[in-house]
Write an enzyme that holds these catalytic residues in place. Structure first.
Site, mmCIF file in Angstrom:
data_model
loop_
_atom_site.group_PDB
_atom_site.id
_atom_site.type_symbol
_atom_site.label_atom_id
_atom_site.label_comp_id
_atom_site.label_asym_id
_atom_site.label_seq_id
_atom_site.Cartn_x
_atom_site.Cartn_y
_atom_site.Cartn_z
ATOM 1 N N HIS A 91 -95.133 -110.478 64.765
ATOM 2 C CA HIS A 91 -95.352 -110.321 66.209
ATOM 3 C C HIS A 91 -94.193 -109.546 66.815
ATOM 4 O O HIS A 91 -93.173 -110.118 67.219
ATOM 5 C CB HIS A 91 -95.488 -111.699 66.871
ATOM 6 C CG HIS A 91 -95.909 -111.622 68.306
ATOM 7 N ND1 HIS A 91 -97.016 -112.268 68.803
ATOM 8 C CD2 HIS A 91 -95.389 -110.948 69.360
ATOM 9 C CE1 HIS A 91 -97.147 -112.009 70.084
ATOM 10 N NE2 HIS A 91 -96.157 -111.205 70.459
ATOM 11 N N GLU B 74 -98.920 -118.343 76.353
ATOM 12 C CA GLU B 74 -97.516 -117.950 76.566
ATOM 13 C C GLU B 74 -97.111 -118.314 78.000
ATOM 14 O O GLU B 74 -96.057 -118.895 78.222
ATOM 15 C CB GLU B 74 -97.360 -116.440 76.326
ATOM 16 C CG GLU B 74 -95.945 -115.907 76.554
ATOM 17 C CD GLU B 74 -95.853 -114.376 76.428
ATOM 18 O OE1 GLU B 74 -96.904 -113.703 76.540
ATOM 19 O OE2 GLU B 74 -94.726 -113.882 76.224
HETATM 20 N N1 LIG Z 1 -94.196 -111.244 75.505
HETATM 21 C C1 LIG Z 1 -95.275 -110.485 75.764
HETATM 22 N N2 LIG Z 1 -96.405 -111.053 76.228
HETATM 23 C C2 LIG Z 1 -97.471 -110.308 76.534
HETATM 24 N N3 LIG Z 1 -97.499 -108.967 76.399
HETATM 25 C C3 LIG Z 1 -96.392 -108.358 75.947
HETATM 26 C C4 LIG Z 1 -95.255 -109.088 75.614
HETATM 27 N N4 LIG Z 1 -94.303 -108.228 75.197
HETATM 28 C C5 LIG Z 1 -94.831 -107.019 75.244
HETATM 29 N N5 LIG Z 1 -96.082 -107.084 75.700
HETATM 30 C C6 LIG Z 1 -96.933 -105.905 75.899
HETATM 31 O O1 LIG Z 1 -97.051 -105.658 77.252
HETATM 32 C C7 LIG Z 1 -98.260 -104.958 77.447
HETATM 33 C C8 LIG Z 1 -98.624 -105.150 78.911
HETATM 34 C C9 LIG Z 1 -99.066 -103.891 79.566
HETATM 35 C C10 LIG Z 1 -99.750 -104.159 80.843
HETATM 36 O O2 LIG Z 1 -99.844 -105.288 81.270
HETATM 37 C C11 LIG Z 1 -100.301 -103.036 81.633
HETATM 38 C C12 LIG Z 1 -100.925 -103.332 82.834
HETATM 39 C C13 LIG Z 1 -101.418 -102.274 83.600
HETATM 40 C C14 LIG Z 1 -101.283 -100.971 83.164
HETATM 41 C C15 LIG Z 1 -100.657 -100.698 81.973
HETATM 42 C C16 LIG Z 1 -100.452 -99.291 81.517
HETATM 43 O O3 LIG Z 1 -99.996 -99.068 80.386
HETATM 44 O O4 LIG Z 1 -100.748 -98.380 82.281
HETATM 45 C C17 LIG Z 1 -100.169 -101.738 81.191
HETATM 46 C C18 LIG Z 1 -99.215 -105.650 76.515
HETATM 47 O O5 LIG Z 1 -100.292 -104.893 76.139
HETATM 48 C C19 LIG Z 1 -98.322 -106.032 75.343
HETATM 49 O O6 LIG Z 1 -98.460 -105.167 74.268
HETATM 50 ZN ZN LIG Z 2 -95.942 -110.401 72.299
#
Ligand SMILES: Nc1ncnc2c1ncn2[C@@H]1O[C@H](CCC(=O)c2cccc(C(=O)O)c2)[C@@H](O)[C@H]1O
Ligand SMILES: [Zn+2]
Length: 352
Positions: free
Chosen positions: A26, A212
């Site tokens: 992860h 989470e």
């Molecule tokens: N601990 C975490 N827990 C959860 N996720 C985590 C964690 N760490 C990293 N991520 C990543 O963060 C991304 C979030 C991206 C996102 O919300 C978003 C929303 C609107 C537009 C766009 C864009 O790109 O335009 C992106 C997830 O897909 C995931 O791969």
């Molecule tokens: Zn993650």
């Protein structure tokens, strides 16, 4: 948390961890951009707001809550603008993993974030695959991909991610699984069922984040609706004994990322982290790093944290490393080989 172990023993355990062959299940692609990688990308794109000085960057990577973390995360996503950026990032991540004796890693990639920012989808796939092959040849680290839906970006992102993951002309050879990330609050998991159904039908494993930042009902949704084979984090499962029993019975691993949970303020302190309850309930626990430079950690440090919280010695740590092998999407021969390597290393280390 106070550490009652003697300093020499802790030092020896850290040396053991540093050499231990490991699997990382992860870890996020953009979330693995080290200060070195950030500096290199920022030099290419000087209009970015991400600081390049390591001290300022450490400050920038201090989060007030999960939403703030995602905001900062997206500013780093904005640094990755060309296929060459994607290739550099991917190869450099492999270098950081190889240095920690990570032999096998499943890297979570959000292709939607790149394609919506204008990176050509074919060039994106070629860049990650080129880096994967070079990393395996040069460094001996095997990379596999998990494509995740950024849930908060809506069903358009789910459709796009599913298309990229299932179209035979695009889908990269290294792709093994399908995920769902981003905030959970206000983003119910069941709406993604049709997309997971398509990905699973195309042969991908289901590995959504769940529990989470929301309660155990989200983990149930991930299991029942998205047919999860492993759960990203699953932290709140500790509040539901039936759920813990279900996870244990079905060998559904939790991808636990202790330092991440503190950094995003999903859990208050390491002392309160439920990893002990998971182990006590017989759940298959794996330890992972999530977004290591953003959380000031790496996989070795997560193993050290787990050793402290679970009071593990070398054999216990080897067991933890073997849990990750068992829960991985390596084939049986690959699992046997890596498990044997862990055993050989541990036996040699403990030999008088
Ligand atoms: N601990 C975490 N827990 C959860 N996720 C985590 C964690 N760490 C990293 N991520 C990543 O963060 C991304 C979030 C991206 C996102 O919300 C978003 C929303 C609107 C537009 C766009 C864009 O790109 O335009 C992106 C997830 O897909 C995931 O791969
Ligand atoms: Zn993650």
């Amino acid at each position: 948390m106070t550490d009652h172990r003697d300093a020499g023993a802790v030092r020896d355990l850290h040396a053991f961890i540093a050499g231990l062959p490991k699997a990382e299940l992860h870890v996020h692609h953009v979330g693995s951009a080290s200060p070195r990688i950030v500096a290199e990308l920022a030099a290419r794109h000087p209009d970015s707001k991400v600081p390049t000085d390591p001290e300022a960057l450490a400050d920038y990577f201090t989060f007030t809550d999960f939403a703030h973390f995602i905001e900062v995360y997206l500013s780093v996503v904005d640094l990755v603008r060309t296929p060459e950026d994607v290739r550099l990032l991917t190869y450099e991540i492999a270098r950081d993993l190889a240095r920690q004796q990570v032999r096998y890693a499943e890297l979570t990639i959000t292709p939607f974030s790149s394609t919506r920012r204008g990176i050509d989808e074919r060039a994106f796939m070629d860049a990650i695959e080129d880096a994967r092959k070079a990393a395996e040849a040069d460094l001996g680290t095997v990379l596999r991909w998990c494509f995740d839906i950024p849930g908060e970006a809506g069903l358009e992102s789910a459709e796009e991610t599913t298309r990229l993951a299932t179209d035979d002309r695009l889908r990269p050879e290294g792709l093994v699984s399908f995920g769902l990330g981003g905030p959970e609050i206000g983003v119910p998991r069941p709406q993604f069922k049709p997309y997971f159904d398509r990905a699973i039908a195309a042969g991908l494993h289901s590995v959504p984040h769940a529990g989470e930042t929301t309660g155990p009902e989200t983990v149930w949704d991930a299991l029942v609706e998205l047919r999860a084979e492993r759960i990203g984090h699953g932290t709140s499962s500790a509040r539901d004994p039936k759920l813990l029993a279900h996870l244990a019975e079905h060998r559904i691993a939790l991808e636990v990322c202790p330092t991440s949970n503190i950094a995003t303020r999903a859990v208050r302190t390491l002392e309160e982290h439920p990893i002990r309850e998971f182990v006590r309930a017989g759940v298959l626990v794996t330890v992972n790093s999530d977004d290591p430079p953003m959380f000031g950690t790496d996989l070795d440090n997560e193993y050290a944290v787990a050793a402290r919280l679970l009071d593990l010695d070398e054999r216990g740590l080897a067991g933890l490393a073997k849990n990750a092998v068992e829960a991985s999407f390596l084939d049986d021969a690959g699992k046997a080989k890596l498990a044997a390597e862990i055993d050989t290393y541990t036996t040699a280390w403990l030999a008088p």
